[in-house]
Design a protein around this motif. Sequence first.
Motif, PDB file in Angstrom:
ATOM      1  N   LEU A 278       0.817  -1.216   0.000  1.00  0.00           N
ATOM      2  CA  LEU A 278       0.000   0.000   0.000  1.00  0.00           C
ATOM      3  C   LEU A 278       0.856   1.274   0.000  1.00  0.00           C
ATOM      4  CD1 LEU A 278      -2.930   0.862   0.033  1.00  0.00           C
ATOM      5  CD2 LEU A 278      -2.880   0.814   2.520  1.00  0.00           C
ATOM      6  N   GLU A 279       1.986   1.234   0.731  1.00  0.00           N
ATOM      7  CA  GLU A 279       2.794   2.467   0.807  1.00  0.00           C
ATOM      8  C   GLU A 279       3.493   2.786  -0.514  1.00  0.00           C
ATOM      9  OE1 GLU A 279       3.212  -0.147   2.813  1.00  0.00           O
ATOM     10  OE2 GLU A 279       5.319  -0.689   3.076  1.00  0.00           O
ATOM     11  N   ASP A 280       3.448   1.865  -1.470  1.00  0.00           N
ATOM     12  CA  ASP A 280       4.058   2.132  -2.770  1.00  0.00           C
ATOM     13  C   ASP A 280       3.019   2.439  -3.834  1.00  0.00           C
ATOM     14  OD1 ASP A 280       6.697   2.068  -2.124  1.00  0.00           O
ATOM     15  OD2 ASP A 280       6.893  -0.100  -2.366  1.00  0.00           O
ATOM     16  N   VAL A 281       1.856   2.860  -3.386  1.00  0.00           N
ATOM     17  CA  VAL A 281       0.765   3.121  -4.325  1.00  0.00           C
ATOM     18  C   VAL A 281       0.067   4.430  -3.965  1.00  0.00           C
ATOM     19  CG1 VAL A 281      -1.450   2.243  -5.171  1.00  0.00           C
ATOM     20  CG2 VAL A 281       0.381   0.654  -4.674  1.00  0.00           C
ATOM     21  N   ALA A 317       2.274   3.566  -9.026  1.00  0.00           N
ATOM     22  CA  ALA A 317       2.803   2.491  -8.188  1.00  0.00           C
ATOM     23  C   ALA A 317       4.284   2.287  -8.458  1.00  0.00           C
ATOM     24  CB  ALA A 317       2.050   1.187  -8.490  1.00  0.00           C
ATOM     25  N   ALA A 318       4.988   1.829  -7.429  1.00  0.00           N
ATOM     26  CA  ALA A 318       6.408   1.502  -7.599  1.00  0.00           C
ATOM     27  C   ALA A 318       6.565   0.001  -7.408  1.00  0.00           C
ATOM     28  CB  ALA A 318       7.244   2.253  -6.564  1.00  0.00           C
ATOM     29  N   LEU A 319       7.157  -0.646  -8.406  1.00  0.00           N
ATOM     30  CA  LEU A 319       7.353  -2.100  -8.333  1.00  0.00           C
ATOM     31  C   LEU A 319       8.837  -2.418  -8.476  1.00  0.00           C
ATOM     32  CD1 LEU A 319       4.566  -1.706 -10.431  1.00  0.00           C
ATOM     33  CD2 LEU A 319       4.458  -4.027  -9.660  1.00  0.00           C
ATOM     34  N   VAL A 329      16.068  -1.428  -8.887  1.00  0.00           N
ATOM     35  CA  VAL A 329      15.627  -0.451  -9.900  1.00  0.00           C
ATOM     36  C   VAL A 329      14.114  -0.251  -9.787  1.00  0.00           C
ATOM     37  CG1 VAL A 329      15.452   0.046 -12.381  1.00  0.00           C
ATOM     38  CG2 VAL A 329      17.458  -1.156 -11.481  1.00  0.00           C
ATOM     39  N   PRO A 330      13.668   0.980  -9.494  1.00  0.00           N
ATOM     40  CA  PRO A 330      12.213   1.166  -9.428  1.00  0.00           C
ATOM     41  C   PRO A 330      11.577   1.124 -10.823  1.00  0.00           C
ATOM     42  CG  PRO A 330      13.414   3.060  -8.508  1.00  0.00           C
ATOM     43  CD  PRO A 330      14.416   2.194  -9.186  1.00  0.00           C
ATOM     44  N   PHE A 331      10.515   0.339 -10.934  1.00  0.00           N
ATOM     45  CA  PHE A 331       9.677   0.363 -12.142  1.00  0.00           C
ATOM     46  C   PHE A 331       8.414   1.113 -11.717  1.00  0.00           C
ATOM     47  CE2 PHE A 331      11.473  -2.413 -15.418  1.00  0.00           C
ATOM     48  CZ  PHE A 331      12.566  -2.925 -14.720  1.00  0.00           C
ATOM     49  N   LEU A 332       8.286   2.324 -12.212  1.00  0.00           N
ATOM     50  CA  LEU A 332       7.146   3.134 -11.796  1.00  0.00           C
ATOM     51  C   LEU A 332       6.047   3.068 -12.844  1.00  0.00           C
ATOM     52  CD1 LEU A 332       8.722   6.387 -10.340  1.00  0.00           C
ATOM     53  CD2 LEU A 332       8.065   4.325  -9.173  1.00  0.00           C
ATOM     54  N   ALA A 478       7.215   9.079  -6.450  1.00  0.00           N
ATOM     55  CA  ALA A 478       8.422   9.006  -7.289  1.00  0.00           C
ATOM     56  C   ALA A 478       9.624   9.536  -6.510  1.00  0.00           C
ATOM     57  CB  ALA A 478       8.210   9.800  -8.575  1.00  0.00           C
ATOM     58  N   ALA A 479       9.413  10.648  -5.788  1.00  0.00           N
ATOM     59  CA  ALA A 479      10.525  11.282  -5.059  1.00  0.00           C
ATOM     60  C   ALA A 479      11.088  10.336  -3.988  1.00  0.00           C
ATOM     61  CB  ALA A 479      10.053  12.582  -4.424  1.00  0.00           C
ATOM     62  N   LYS A 480      10.208   9.515  -3.418  1.00  0.00           N
ATOM     63  CA  LYS A 480      10.651   8.555  -2.403  1.00  0.00           C
ATOM     64  C   LYS A 480      11.756   7.645  -2.963  1.00  0.00           C
ATOM     65  CE  LYS A 480       8.322   4.683  -0.174  1.00  0.00           C
ATOM     66  NZ  LYS A 480       7.017   4.047  -0.026  1.00  0.00           N
ATOM     67  N   TYR A 481      11.714   7.412  -4.258  1.00  0.00           N
ATOM     68  CA  TYR A 481      12.741   6.572  -4.891  1.00  0.00           C
ATOM     69  C   TYR A 481      13.698   7.404  -5.750  1.00  0.00           C
ATOM     70  CZ  TYR A 481       9.981   2.821  -3.071  1.00  0.00           C
ATOM     71  OH  TYR A 481       9.329   1.989  -2.205  1.00  0.00           O
TER      72      TYR A 481
END
Length: 489
Positions: A278-281, A317-319, A329-332, A478-481
Amino acid sequence: NAVTPSTPSKAENGAPAEITLDEFEDLSVLSKNDDSTHFTIFGYARSKMTDAELRHMVSKTLTCRIDKRENCSEKMEEFLKRCFYHSGQYDSEEHFMDLDKKLKQHEGSRVSNRLFYLSIPPNIFLDVVKCASKSASSVNGWTRVIVEKPFGRDSESSAALTRGLKQYLVEDQIFRIDHYLGKELVENLSVLRFSNLVFEPLWSRQYIRNVQLIFSEDFGTEGRGGYFDGYGIIRDIMQNHLLQILALFAMETPISLEAEDIRNEKVKVLRSMKPLQLEDVVIGQYKSHTKGGMTYPGYTDDKTVPKDSVTPTFAAAALFINNARWDGVPFLMKAGKALHTKRAEIRVQFRHVPGNLYKGSFGTDLDRATNELVIRVQPDEAIYLKINNKIPGLGMRLDRSNLNLHYAARYSKEIPDAYERLLLDAIEGERRLFIRSDELDAAWSLFTPLLKELEEKRIAPELYPYGSRGPVGAHYLAAKYNVRWGDLS
Ligand code: BG6
């Protein structure tokens, strides 16, 4: 719809039809084959309609754009003559037997293949497949079924659907369609990567900082609110279209270009990912907005949508893929309706050049010095690479420029619609661009826990005005990553 092409497929008869690149882009390849003169299309639904009415309906959207030199109206007439209609219930074996009789009249004693294309609500999939397979499958050729999404709402319902379908069909007969896989630039992804030395060695965490998959539409759910409210943008776009692109993008080199080899690699990527947290969405829902004297309705203004709906029309979302190639590697992903523009693109942001001699030229905004590869899937298909370049002149000033492959300027051929490619593939027995059941399972496993949590807790989406760039929460995610969305910079 039952389509009965009477040409044996290359998979079943072992004799591949020879199709050149040019012919492939030309759907008339079907009629180049002697037997395809017996190609017929049947519409099947509950409403009453005559063949003439169906033909009239089809003629309103029929075009003949592929080969404009030929006589279009003649070709269209010829096509329309092959369209028929049969009215029946979805769960009546008897009505499907009537359809079968009609099909047989057209097929005569020839070998006949039947392709059923189910663009119907999921709750009647199984009834139709049961009736079609029991009462209207081909007796001397192949029978295949194309199934449109949604394939269920979560892992459990999707597995139940798969189990149900397998009572009547084997996996090879089922073609689960994801029309994004039929888009020209998505097809081109593997060509770009695997046939270019300037890209292939860079395709990993060593050189790629992040990958962004962006889908936006500049219109709301107009007219589809009833369907959409039960699904939401995560099921409608992310779990299928964007995730499929991600899997194709990130897979290891397949042993060959055969369907099973490619699908084996895609499923490994999906299985290497952790279910979304949830925190990545971030979720959003569009609200009414007045601009230039026009008022655009909010999502819940739609009469078919409950006033208190918390269904997201936007999500970011970040996967992450937990394997050696993509570790960290973030896949956003970002998908939304009623945004400021209509666009689908893949953005690959590369790392900084170590010890870049010119980094001083970019001030403090070092991100501007990195390369970005943009694959614009639609509209106005293009591939461009952002590079740093010296502005001509006596001084030393740098500029970000694009190496640009703009399809409309480079290729005179029109790009076929995704469905043209996929329907032709299903007729040819080419499974590469269709989703296998294990891929589907893996895709649902990634999203099901999140969807359940969102729904159980009724998490309120962030509201964004119709026609805007979506919720600001997407920037924070996005900024989180350490990522900046490429489409906004
Ligand atoms: C469908 C979704 O799968 O794709 C729709 O259900 C969406 O909500 C559509 O509008 C987008 O497809 P395209 O090809 O128009 O980008």
